[in-house]
Write a protein that holds these residues in place. Structure first.
Motif, PDB file in Angstrom:
ATOM      1  N   ASP A   1     -80.314  46.121  59.463  1.00  0.00           N
ATOM      2  CA  ASP A   1     -82.433  47.229  59.104  1.00  0.00           C
ATOM      3  C   ASP A   1     -82.869  47.909  59.760  1.00  0.00           C
ATOM      4  OD1 ASP A   1     -83.279  44.492  59.386  1.00  0.00           O
ATOM      5  OD2 ASP A   1     -83.227  44.214  62.115  1.00  0.00           O
ATOM      6  N   ILE A   2     -81.334  48.982  60.237  1.00  0.00           N
ATOM      7  CA  ILE A   2     -81.855  50.379  60.000  1.00  0.00           C
ATOM      8  C   ILE A   2     -80.230  50.855  60.524  1.00  0.00           C
ATOM      9  CG2 ILE A   2     -83.862  50.410  61.648  1.00  0.00           C
ATOM     10  CD1 ILE A   2     -82.907  51.035  64.137  1.00  0.00           C
ATOM     11  N   TRP A   3     -80.074  52.359  60.031  1.00  0.00           N
ATOM     12  CA  TRP A   3     -78.830  52.963  59.936  1.00  0.00           C
ATOM     13  C   TRP A   3     -78.907  54.343  60.505  1.00  0.00           C
ATOM     14  CZ3 TRP A   3     -74.768  53.377  55.483  1.00  0.00           C
ATOM     15  CH2 TRP A   3     -73.430  53.776  55.638  1.00  0.00           C
ATOM     16  N   LEU A   4     -79.109  54.794  62.038  1.00  0.00           N
ATOM     17  CA  LEU A   4     -79.168  55.372  62.187  1.00  0.00           C
ATOM     18  C   LEU A   4     -77.727  56.727  62.247  1.00  0.00           C
ATOM     19  CD1 LEU A   4     -80.704  54.146  65.922  1.00  0.00           C
ATOM     20  CD2 LEU A   4     -81.494  55.342  64.327  1.00  0.00           C
ATOM     21  N   ALA A   5     -78.080  57.841  61.230  1.00  0.00           N
ATOM     22  CA  ALA A   5     -76.938  58.276  60.590  1.00  0.00           C
ATOM     23  C   ALA A   5     -76.785  60.128  61.488  1.00  0.00           C
ATOM     24  CB  ALA A   5     -77.334  59.311  59.957  1.00  0.00           C
TER      25      ALA A   5
ATOM     26  N   ALA B   1     -77.766  43.806  68.110  1.00  0.00           N
ATOM     27  CA  ALA B   1     -76.459  43.509  68.444  1.00  0.00           C
ATOM     28  C   ALA B   1     -76.379  45.128  67.020  1.00  0.00           C
ATOM     29  CB  ALA B   1     -76.034  42.694  67.396  1.00  0.00           C
ATOM     30  N   LEU B   2     -75.701  45.972  68.132  1.00  0.00           N
ATOM     31  CA  LEU B   2     -75.651  47.571  67.492  1.00  0.00           C
ATOM     32  C   LEU B   2     -73.894  47.666  66.338  1.00  0.00           C
ATOM     33  CD1 LEU B   2     -76.495  49.691  70.060  1.00  0.00           C
ATOM     34  CD2 LEU B   2     -77.805  48.727  68.124  1.00  0.00           C
ATOM     35  N   TYR B   3     -73.894  48.280  65.685  1.00  0.00           N
ATOM     36  CA  TYR B   3     -71.881  48.865  64.659  1.00  0.00           C
ATOM     37  C   TYR B   3     -72.245  50.001  64.807  1.00  0.00           C
ATOM     38  CZ  TYR B   3     -68.368  47.407  62.124  1.00  0.00           C
ATOM     39  OH  TYR B   3     -67.010  47.464  62.114  1.00  0.00           O
ATOM     40  N   LEU B   4     -70.802  50.318  65.322  1.00  0.00           N
ATOM     41  CA  LEU B   4     -70.740  52.182  65.046  1.00  0.00           C
ATOM     42  C   LEU B   4     -70.218  52.438  64.480  1.00  0.00           C
ATOM     43  CD1 LEU B   4     -70.021  52.476  69.306  1.00  0.00           C
ATOM     44  CD2 LEU B   4     -72.471  52.815  68.071  1.00  0.00           C
ATOM     45  N   LEU B   5     -70.310  53.232  64.094  1.00  0.00           N
ATOM     46  CA  LEU B   5     -69.428  54.117  62.745  1.00  0.00           C
ATOM     47  C   LEU B   5     -68.748  55.413  63.563  1.00  0.00           C
ATOM     48  CD1 LEU B   5     -70.163  52.805  59.450  1.00  0.00           C
ATOM     49  CD2 LEU B   5     -68.739  51.974  60.420  1.00  0.00           C
ATOM     50  N   ALA B   6     -67.803  55.893  63.120  1.00  0.00           N
ATOM     51  CA  ALA B   6     -67.065  57.882  63.924  1.00  0.00           C
ATOM     52  C   ALA B   6     -65.485  57.859  62.517  1.00  0.00           C
ATOM     53  CB  ALA B   6     -67.111  57.688  65.201  1.00  0.00           C
ATOM     54  N   GLU B   7     -65.316  58.636  62.701  1.00  0.00           N
ATOM     55  CA  GLU B   7     -63.885  58.497  61.983  1.00  0.00           C
ATOM     56  C   GLU B   7     -62.481  58.776  62.575  1.00  0.00           C
ATOM     57  OE1 GLU B   7     -65.021  62.481  59.164  1.00  0.00           O
ATOM     58  OE2 GLU B   7     -65.879  62.904  61.330  1.00  0.00           O
TER      59      GLU B   7
ATOM     60  N   ILE C   1     -70.541  40.507  60.992  1.00  0.00           N
ATOM     61  CA  ILE C   1     -71.526  40.914  62.240  1.00  0.00           C
ATOM     62  C   ILE C   1     -73.085  40.583  62.113  1.00  0.00           C
ATOM     63  CG2 ILE C   1     -71.655  41.986  63.690  1.00  0.00           C
ATOM     64  CD1 ILE C   1     -68.895  42.899  63.721  1.00  0.00           C
ATOM     65  N   SER C   2     -73.271  41.202  60.928  1.00  0.00           N
ATOM     66  CA  SER C   2     -74.781  41.727  60.751  1.00  0.00           C
ATOM     67  C   SER C   2     -75.796  42.333  62.068  1.00  0.00           C
ATOM     68  CB  SER C   2     -75.906  40.228  59.937  1.00  0.00           C
ATOM     69  OG  SER C   2     -75.014  39.574  59.295  1.00  0.00           O
ATOM     70  N   PRO C   3     -75.130  43.275  61.742  1.00  0.00           N
ATOM     71  CA  PRO C   3     -75.874  44.054  63.056  1.00  0.00           C
ATOM     72  C   PRO C   3     -77.550  44.469  63.401  1.00  0.00           C
ATOM     73  CG  PRO C   3     -75.065  45.882  62.114  1.00  0.00           C
ATOM     74  CD  PRO C   3     -74.525  44.098  61.442  1.00  0.00           C
ATOM     75  N   VAL C   4     -78.574  44.930  64.289  1.00  0.00           N
ATOM     76  CA  VAL C   4     -79.624  44.354  63.727  1.00  0.00           C
ATOM     77  C   VAL C   4     -79.526  46.564  62.867  1.00  0.00           C
ATOM     78  CG1 VAL C   4     -81.561  45.470  64.570  1.00  0.00           C
ATOM     79  CG2 VAL C   4     -80.635  43.168  65.076  1.00  0.00           C
ATOM     80  N   ALA C   5     -78.366  47.099  63.914  1.00  0.00           N
ATOM     81  CA  ALA C   5     -78.613  48.839  63.759  1.00  0.00           C
ATOM     82  C   ALA C   5     -77.007  49.057  64.004  1.00  0.00           C
ATOM     83  CB  ALA C   5     -79.281  49.445  64.737  1.00  0.00           C
ATOM     84  N   ILE C   6     -76.757  50.085  62.469  1.00  0.00           N
ATOM     85  CA  ILE C   6     -75.618  50.430  62.188  1.00  0.00           C
ATOM     86  C   ILE C   6     -75.813  52.281  63.029  1.00  0.00           C
ATOM     87  CG2 ILE C   6     -74.244  51.592  60.463  1.00  0.00           C
ATOM     88  CD1 ILE C   6     -74.776  49.716  59.227  1.00  0.00           C
TER      89      ILE C   6
ATOM     90  N   ASN D   1     -82.928  49.922  56.366  1.00  0.00           N
ATOM     91  CA  ASN D   1     -83.341  51.452  56.234  1.00  0.00           C
ATOM     92  C   ASN D   1     -82.972  52.688  56.689  1.00  0.00           C
ATOM     93  OD1 ASN D   1     -86.368  51.118  55.256  1.00  0.00           O
ATOM     94  ND2 ASN D   1     -85.765  49.304  56.397  1.00  0.00           N
ATOM     95  N   THR D   2     -82.463  53.801  56.457  1.00  0.00           N
ATOM     96  CA  THR D   2     -81.737  54.884  57.264  1.00  0.00           C
ATOM     97  C   THR D   2     -82.588  55.894  57.579  1.00  0.00           C
ATOM     98  OG1 THR D   2     -82.227  56.324  54.882  1.00  0.00           O
ATOM     99  CG2 THR D   2     -80.346  54.338  56.152  1.00  0.00           C
ATOM    100  N   VAL D   3     -82.170  56.394  58.838  1.00  0.00           N
ATOM    101  CA  VAL D   3     -82.468  57.130  59.699  1.00  0.00           C
ATOM    102  C   VAL D   3     -81.631  58.631  59.551  1.00  0.00           C
ATOM    103  CG1 VAL D   3     -83.680  58.349  61.977  1.00  0.00           C
ATOM    104  CG2 VAL D   3     -84.220  55.440  61.154  1.00  0.00           C
TER     105      VAL D   3
END
Length: 239
Positions: A181-185, A103-109, A153-158, A33-35
């Protein structure tokens, strides 16, 4: 819960309590689910680019990234404005993720942006568990490789903080294939944790607030004109 009418869009503003309840349902749901955090810049862009409007509409939950757009959107409740101003939503979500050692996974540029994102999040919550992180380039063919790394990795949140045009395309392409489970954008201009906002970012933010306010004024004038013309038409028909 309050319905917000914007140019070409109808959004729902949830209170902090409602937003957290929705997010709790997302956690452990078995599907991503995306936030989406949105700013005045994003809303101004959505008034010009149909694709941006689609990305906003596809989000499972919308969170305002600053209190000024809450006011401009017509929300007057002081408690609600205070919740946005103090970034209460992101604090509450990170508290859940930190306490639960999720577990969290971070994305940036870039690597530099990843370092800033991790530091900003740690200012809010020191006990966060960063299980992985990735740099998102402009080459869309490489995004599938990143998706594979995330799924391994299957994190809970991205948690991502990427310029909106790329972030929107990324979410559109990857939402259905990621195991989380969630993607915090986060909004690219958003600085959680209290780090000092650079002067240029503040200046740009003020400019986009001005543009959004003008956009809203034009929208309300157009709606008022439609109502007046409709009233005239009804009156002439009845004569």
């Amino acid at each position: 819960m309050q319905k917000i009418n914007l140019p070409g869009m109808n959004l729902t503003d949830y209170s902090l309590r409602e937003s957290i309840s929705i997010t709790d349902r997302f956690l452990g749901s078995g599907s991503l689910n995306t936030v989406l955090f949105i700013s005045a810049k994003i809303l101004v862009g959505a008034g010009t680019f149909a694709e941006w409007k689609t990305w906003i509409g596809d989000a499972d939950l919308i969170i305002w990234s600053d209190p000024e757009i809450v006011r401009q959107a017509g929300i007057r409740a002081k408690d609600r404005i205070h919740e946005v101003e103090n970034q209460e939503y992101i604090k509450a979500v990170l508290k859940r993720l930190g306490k639960g050692k999720k577990a969290l996974y971070l994305l940036a540029e870039s690597e530099e942006e990843l370092e800033k994102l991790e530091a900003d999040l740690k200012l809010l919550r020191e006990d966060l568990t960063f299980a992985g992180r990735g740099v998102i380039s402009g080459i869309q063919e490489e995004w599938d490789d990143e998706a594979n790394r995330i799924n391994a990795i299957s994190p809970v949140a991205i948690i991502s903080r990427i310029q909106f045009e790329r972030q929107g395309k990324l979410m559109d392409r990857m939402k259905k294939i990621l195991n989380a489970d969630i993607w915090l954008a986060l909004d690219y201009q958003m600085v959680p944790g209290g780090r000092k906002v650079p002067f240029l970012k503040k200046l740009l933010s003020k400019w986009y607030h001005h543009l959004f306010q003008r956009q809203m004024t034009e929208y309300y004038h157009a709606k008022e004109k439609e109502r007046n013309e409709g009233t005239k038409a009804d009156g002439s028909d009845s004569e």
